[in-house]
Enzyme design. Structure first.
Site, PDB file in Angstrom:
ATOM      1  N   LYS A 254       0.831  -1.211   0.000  1.00 56.96           N
ATOM      2  CA  LYS A 254       0.000   0.000   0.000  1.00 56.96           C
ATOM      3  C   LYS A 254       0.866   1.262   0.000  1.00 56.96           C
ATOM      4  O   LYS A 254       0.610   2.202  -0.752  1.00 56.96           O
ATOM      5  CB  LYS A 254      -0.940   0.014   1.223  1.00 56.96           C
ATOM      6  CG  LYS A 254      -1.861  -1.187   1.295  1.00 56.96           C
ATOM      7  CD  LYS A 254      -2.787  -1.140   2.502  1.00 56.96           C
ATOM      8  CE  LYS A 254      -2.074  -1.161   3.842  1.00 56.96           C
ATOM      9  NZ  LYS A 254      -1.321  -2.413   4.115  1.00 56.96           N
TER      10      LYS A 254
ATOM     11  N   ARG B  92      11.576  -0.917  10.951  1.00 56.55           N
ATOM     12  CA  ARG B  92      10.534  -0.494  11.892  1.00 56.55           C
ATOM     13  C   ARG B  92      10.508  -1.430  13.103  1.00 56.55           C
ATOM     14  O   ARG B  92      10.734  -2.628  12.964  1.00 56.55           O
ATOM     15  CB  ARG B  92       9.164  -0.529  11.197  1.00 56.55           C
ATOM     16  CG  ARG B  92       8.821   0.760  10.513  1.00 56.55           C
ATOM     17  CD  ARG B  92       7.581   0.654   9.664  1.00 56.55           C
ATOM     18  NE  ARG B  92       6.437  -0.006  10.285  1.00 56.55           N
ATOM     19  CZ  ARG B  92       5.226  -0.068   9.735  1.00 56.55           C
ATOM     20  NH1 ARG B  92       5.020   0.492   8.548  1.00 56.55           N
ATOM     21  NH2 ARG B  92       4.245  -0.685  10.336  1.00 56.55           N
TER      22      ARG B  92
ATOM     23  N   ARG C 214      -9.508  -0.205   9.459  1.00 51.44           N
ATOM     24  CA  ARG C 214      -8.983  -1.523   9.814  1.00 51.44           C
ATOM     25  C   ARG C 214     -10.008  -2.378  10.535  1.00 51.44           C
ATOM     26  O   ARG C 214      -9.703  -3.514  10.910  1.00 51.44           O
ATOM     27  CB  ARG C 214      -7.760  -1.363  10.690  1.00 51.44           C
ATOM     28  CG  ARG C 214      -6.444  -1.358   9.895  1.00 51.44           C
ATOM     29  CD  ARG C 214      -5.327  -1.104  10.857  1.00 51.44           C
ATOM     30  NE  ARG C 214      -4.082  -1.720  10.561  1.00 51.44           N
ATOM     31  CZ  ARG C 214      -3.060  -1.111   9.943  1.00 51.44           C
ATOM     32  NH1 ARG C 214      -3.207   0.080   9.445  1.00 51.44           N
ATOM     33  NH2 ARG C 214      -1.927  -1.731   9.818  1.00 51.44           N
TER      34      ARG C 214
ATOM     35  N   ARG D 294       0.344  -9.027  13.731  1.00 56.96           N
ATOM     36  CA  ARG D 294      -0.350  -8.035  12.892  1.00 56.96           C
ATOM     37  C   ARG D 294      -1.184  -8.732  11.815  1.00 56.96           C
ATOM     38  O   ARG D 294      -2.286  -8.268  11.469  1.00 56.96           O
ATOM     39  CB  ARG D 294       0.672  -7.081  12.250  1.00 56.96           C
ATOM     40  CG  ARG D 294       1.224  -6.084  13.263  1.00 56.96           C
ATOM     41  CD  ARG D 294       2.536  -5.467  12.826  1.00 56.96           C
ATOM     42  NE  ARG D 294       2.420  -4.704  11.612  1.00 56.96           N
ATOM     43  CZ  ARG D 294       3.445  -4.453  10.784  1.00 56.96           C
ATOM     44  NH1 ARG D 294       4.649  -4.927  11.050  1.00 56.96           N
ATOM     45  NH2 ARG D 294       3.247  -3.737   9.712  1.00 56.96           N
TER      46      ARG D 294
HETATM   47  P1  ADP Z   1       2.215  -1.846   3.213  1.00 57.35           P
HETATM   48  O1  ADP Z   1       2.248  -0.342   3.138  1.00 57.35           O
HETATM   49  O2  ADP Z   1       1.000  -2.442   2.547  1.00 57.35           O
HETATM   50  O3  ADP Z   1       2.446  -2.390   4.589  1.00 57.35           O
HETATM   51  P2  ADP Z   1       4.758  -1.654   1.751  1.00 57.35           P
HETATM   52  O4  ADP Z   1       4.432  -0.833   0.553  1.00 57.35           O
HETATM   53  O5  ADP Z   1       5.510  -1.000   2.861  1.00 57.35           O
HETATM   54  O6  ADP Z   1       3.427  -2.379   2.314  1.00 57.35           O
HETATM   55  O7  ADP Z   1       5.565  -2.944   1.237  1.00 57.35           O
HETATM   56  C1  ADP Z   1       6.071  -3.914   2.174  1.00 57.35           C
HETATM   57  C2  ADP Z   1       7.457  -4.389   1.689  1.00 57.35           C
HETATM   58  O8  ADP Z   1       7.309  -5.139   0.487  1.00 57.35           O
HETATM   59  C3  ADP Z   1       8.435  -3.259   1.392  1.00 57.35           C
HETATM   60  O9  ADP Z   1       9.716  -3.665   1.806  1.00 57.35           O
HETATM   61  C4  ADP Z   1       8.336  -3.098  -0.137  1.00 57.35           C
HETATM   62  O10 ADP Z   1       9.573  -2.642  -0.684  1.00 57.35           O
HETATM   63  C5  ADP Z   1       8.036  -4.527  -0.595  1.00 57.35           C
HETATM   64  N1  ADP Z   1       7.138  -4.573  -1.765  1.00 57.35           N
HETATM   65  C6  ADP Z   1       6.139  -3.711  -2.094  1.00 57.35           C
HETATM   66  N2  ADP Z   1       5.520  -4.097  -3.239  1.00 57.35           N
HETATM   67  C7  ADP Z   1       6.143  -5.245  -3.623  1.00 57.35           C
HETATM   68  C8  ADP Z   1       5.961  -6.140  -4.742  1.00 57.35           C
HETATM   69  N3  ADP Z   1       5.007  -5.926  -5.657  1.00 57.35           N
HETATM   70  N4  ADP Z   1       6.791  -7.221  -4.826  1.00 57.35           N
HETATM   71  C9  ADP Z   1       7.746  -7.430  -3.863  1.00 57.35           C
HETATM   72  N5  ADP Z   1       7.963  -6.622  -2.811  1.00 57.35           N
HETATM   73  C10 ADP Z   1       7.182  -5.552  -2.683  1.00 57.35           C
HETATM   74  P1  AMP Z   2       0.903   0.397   9.413  1.00 60.36           P
HETATM   75  O1  AMP Z   2       1.987   1.433   9.282  1.00 60.36           O
HETATM   76  O2  AMP Z   2      -0.295   0.684   8.578  1.00 60.36           O
HETATM   77  O3  AMP Z   2       1.449  -1.000   9.197  1.00 60.36           O
HETATM   78  O4  AMP Z   2       0.399   0.465  10.922  1.00 60.36           O
HETATM   79  C1  AMP Z   2       1.281   0.211  12.015  1.00 60.36           C
HETATM   80  C2  AMP Z   2       0.480   0.097  13.326  1.00 60.36           C
HETATM   81  O5  AMP Z   2      -0.200   1.319  13.596  1.00 60.36           O
HETATM   82  C3  AMP Z   2      -0.602  -0.979  13.336  1.00 60.36           C
HETATM   83  O6  AMP Z   2      -0.090  -2.271  13.627  1.00 60.36           O
HETATM   84  C4  AMP Z   2      -1.532  -0.440  14.442  1.00 60.36           C
HETATM   85  O7  AMP Z   2      -0.979  -0.675  15.727  1.00 60.36           O
HETATM   86  C5  AMP Z   2      -1.482   1.072  14.202  1.00 60.36           C
HETATM   87  N1  AMP Z   2      -2.535   1.505  13.251  1.00 60.36           N
HETATM   88  C6  AMP Z   2      -2.344   2.017  11.993  1.00 60.36           C
HETATM   89  N2  AMP Z   2      -3.524   2.302  11.418  1.00 60.36           N
HETATM   90  C7  AMP Z   2      -4.491   1.964  12.311  1.00 60.36           C
HETATM   91  C8  AMP Z   2      -5.908   1.987  12.296  1.00 60.36           C
HETATM   92  N3  AMP Z   2      -6.605   2.409  11.224  1.00 60.36           N
HETATM   93  N4  AMP Z   2      -6.568   1.551  13.400  1.00 60.36           N
HETATM   94  C9  AMP Z   2      -5.903   1.141  14.481  1.00 60.36           C
HETATM   95  N5  AMP Z   2      -4.564   1.050  14.564  1.00 60.36           N
HETATM   96  C10 AMP Z   2      -3.854   1.473  13.497  1.00 60.36           C
END
Ligand code: ADP
Ligand code: AMP
Length: 215
Positions: free
Chosen positions: A16, A159, A92, A170
């Protein structure tokens, strides 16, 4: 024509954040992400809510959801100020989905579909820039120089919640609370399902085409 209001749904690690950056660049909308907003306010005192923990940090480190009151307020303020947005990380659970429905109108709902087995590898290998937030993966999307951001030269960090144990929690929280949200939008016939297991560029082609045709 005003900028589109886009919702991007998907499991943790579905891509995302990666695709939201592309959307911001091409469609000129705001990136509204509850995860980043909460990370910037991790130690905010929420003890007045009388919930399980007193700070967002405690929920996030445990991989649990931060209480709806906190997150809803963040989203309302951000959406009120945005001229078009891509909303990432919210809703969520179904209560958040109902709240969102009350405060805004969506033009496009994207869902990045990725198998659970892939998510753990993606999240434990994720690295983010401490300075500008750019997103990398040690194997799937490495920077030119290890540990250094290609965009700004900042330091790449892992992170706190991208450890295997917290990642698994998660994903459990996602299955229990957030999958019903996906089903809700699917039943409403609003969901554009995109194969999130393609390469990032291929996913982006599908995302861009969908936004262009639906917005
Ligand atoms: P989200 O925001 O949904 O948690 P991220 O965009 O941070 O996901 O992506 C999670 C990880 O996967 C990052 O390290 C990113 O570089 C990698 N990633 C994102 N899209 C792809 C893809 N299409 N194929 C492989 N790895 C990906
Ligand atoms: P993310 O960066 O989206 O992976 O979110 C990291 C963490 O933030 C999650 O595991 C939750 O603890 C908190 N969080 C983010 N968005 C929400 C949401 N919409 N509702 C509740 N907790 C959230």
């Amino acid at each position: 024509m005003s900028n589109p209001n886009i919702l991007i749904l998907g499991a943790p690690g579905a891509g995302k954040g990666t695709q939201s950056s592309n959307i911001v660049e091409v469609f000129g909308v705001e990136h509204v992400t509850t995860g980043d907003a909460l990370r910037a306010n991790k130690d905010m005192d929420i003890s007045h809510l009388d919930t399980e923990y007193d700070t967002p940090r405690a929920y996030m480190d445990a991989g649990e959801l931060v209480p709806d009151e906190v997150v809803n307020e963040i989203v309302k303020t951000a959406l009120d100020e945005a001229d078009g947005y891509v909303l990432d990380g919210y809703p969520r659970n179904l209560a958040q989905a109902e709240y969102l429905d009350e405060i805004t109108d969506l033009d496009v709902v994207l869902y990045l579909d990725v198998d659970k087995d892939e998510l753990v590898d993606r999240l434990t290998g994720r690295r983010v820039c401490d300075e500008c937030g750019a997103n990398y993966h040690v194997e799937f999307n490495p920077p030119a120089e290890e540990g250094v951001c290609d965009e700004c030269g900042g330091e790449l960090i892992q992170r706190d919640d991208d450890t295997e144990e917290t990642v698994r929690e998660r994903i459990n929280v996602y299955e229990e609370n957030t999958e019903p949200v996906i089903e809700h939008f699917e039943e409403e016939g609003e969901l554009a399902r995109i194969d999130g297991e393609q390469t990032p560029d291929e996913v982006w082609d599908d995302v861009r085409d969908t936004v262009e045709s639906e917005a």
